[in-house]
Scaffold this motif. Structure first.
Motif, PDB file in Angstrom:
ATOM      1  N   CYS A  58      65.318  29.011 -35.939  1.00 60.41           N
ATOM      2  CA  CYS A  58      64.268  28.006 -35.447  1.00 60.41           C
ATOM      3  C   CYS A  58      64.634  27.162 -34.394  1.00 60.41           C
ATOM      4  O   CYS A  58      65.814  26.691 -34.138  1.00 60.41           O
ATOM      5  CB  CYS A  58      64.503  27.495 -36.989  1.00 60.41           C
ATOM      6  SG  CYS A  58      63.291  25.556 -36.804  1.00 60.41           S
ATOM      7  N   CYS A  61      66.020  23.354 -35.521  1.00 62.77           N
ATOM      8  CA  CYS A  61      67.211  23.339 -36.308  1.00 62.77           C
ATOM      9  C   CYS A  61      68.092  24.470 -36.694  1.00 62.77           C
ATOM     10  O   CYS A  61      69.140  24.178 -36.862  1.00 62.77           O
ATOM     11  CB  CYS A  61      66.902  22.622 -37.496  1.00 62.77           C
ATOM     12  SG  CYS A  61      66.785  24.376 -38.517  1.00 62.77           S
ATOM     13  N   CYS A  70      61.573  26.704 -38.260  1.00 54.54           N
ATOM     14  CA  CYS A  70      61.690  27.414 -39.663  1.00 54.54           C
ATOM     15  C   CYS A  70      60.454  26.568 -41.026  1.00 54.54           C
ATOM     16  O   CYS A  70      59.804  25.253 -40.543  1.00 54.54           O
ATOM     17  CB  CYS A  70      62.561  27.140 -39.839  1.00 54.54           C
ATOM     18  SG  CYS A  70      63.437  25.578 -40.519  1.00 54.54           S
ATOM     19  N   CYS A  73      61.139  22.750 -41.419  1.00 48.44           N
ATOM     20  CA  CYS A  73      61.152  21.740 -40.242  1.00 48.44           C
ATOM     21  C   CYS A  73      60.085  21.277 -39.724  1.00 48.44           C
ATOM     22  O   CYS A  73      59.075  20.247 -40.544  1.00 48.44           O
ATOM     23  CB  CYS A  73      61.405  21.913 -38.848  1.00 48.44           C
ATOM     24  SG  CYS A  73      63.296  22.413 -38.699  1.00 48.44           S
TER      25      CYS A  73
HETATM   26 ZN   LIG Z   1      64.085  24.403 -38.695  1.00 52.14          ZN
END
Ligand SMILES: [Zn+2]
Length: 206
Positions: A58, A61, A70, A73
């Motif tokens: 991601c 993150c 992701c 998020c």
């Molecule tokens: Zn993420």
């Protein structure tokens, strides 16, 4: 270990390179795979090479994800003011299992460990500090395991945050010192997130 076949020896060698797998276990696993129908081993090797070739992290993150951002998020229901700092994706999975946390994560990808040659530059720390500088994060929750490396990493990040407007907290030490997060049971881990303490207090307790 004497092998009657070079092919067998090679397969056992490769298997024994995995963490926690000694030569004997490697041999047992290889012989087990050998007994399986061909498509079983093909499915396994296919899944592993597909994972290795196509895996994404991601962009926000650093969690493993099939998409650029992701699911955590990208979920508008999650509280983006809250960011939980963890060592690796196993910790994300452990905390998600508690269903007690509704914020986002930041996966560092390890801990600072001079012994193992891991420095701050090897971890996803710059992107974390930048995230805080952008002003979206109101609270950072340190959820690294309470080992010396975990504490060093927490403190390093804490120092980088000086002068920035963000609250820092650490998960409550329901988890005994030295325990890895992923081994904590869901209730204990869930509680230690809800009962988190200001980071400064957690340092005094150590
Ligand atoms: Zn993420």
């Amino acid at each position: 270990m004497e092998f009657s076949s070079k092919l067998l020896e090679n397969a056992v060698y490769e298997m024994s390179q995995l963490p926690g797998i000694g030569k004997r276990t490697a041999l047992r696993l290889v012989l087990h795979l050998l007994k399986q129908p061909e498509e079983r081993t093909e499915h396994l090797t296919h899944a592993l090479s597909k994972l290795k070739n196509e895996v994404n992290f991601c962009k926000s993150c650093h969690n493993i994800s099939d998409t650029e951002i992701c699911e955590i998020c990208a979920n508008p229901k999650r509280d983006e003011n809250l960011v939980c700092v963890v060592e690796d994706i196993r910790d994300v999975m452990a905390i998600e299992n508690t269903s007690q946390y509704n914020g986002l994560y930041h996966v560092l990808g390890g801990k600072i460990s001079p012994m193992e040659g891991v420095g701050p530059q090897d971890l996803n720390i710059v992107s974390l500090i930048n995230k805080v500088k952008e002003g979206k994060v109101k609270e950072l929750i340190f959820a690294l395991s309470s080992t010396m490396e975990g504490d060093t990493t927490n403190f390093y990040i804490y120092r980088q945050l000086e002068g920035l407007e963000v609250t820092t907290s650490a998960i409550a030490r329901g988890i005994s010192v030295g325990d890895e997060l992923e081994y904590a049971d869901e209730v204990t881990l869930g509680r230690s997130i809800l009962n988190r303490v200001p980071f400064e207090n957690s340092m005094k307790a150590n």
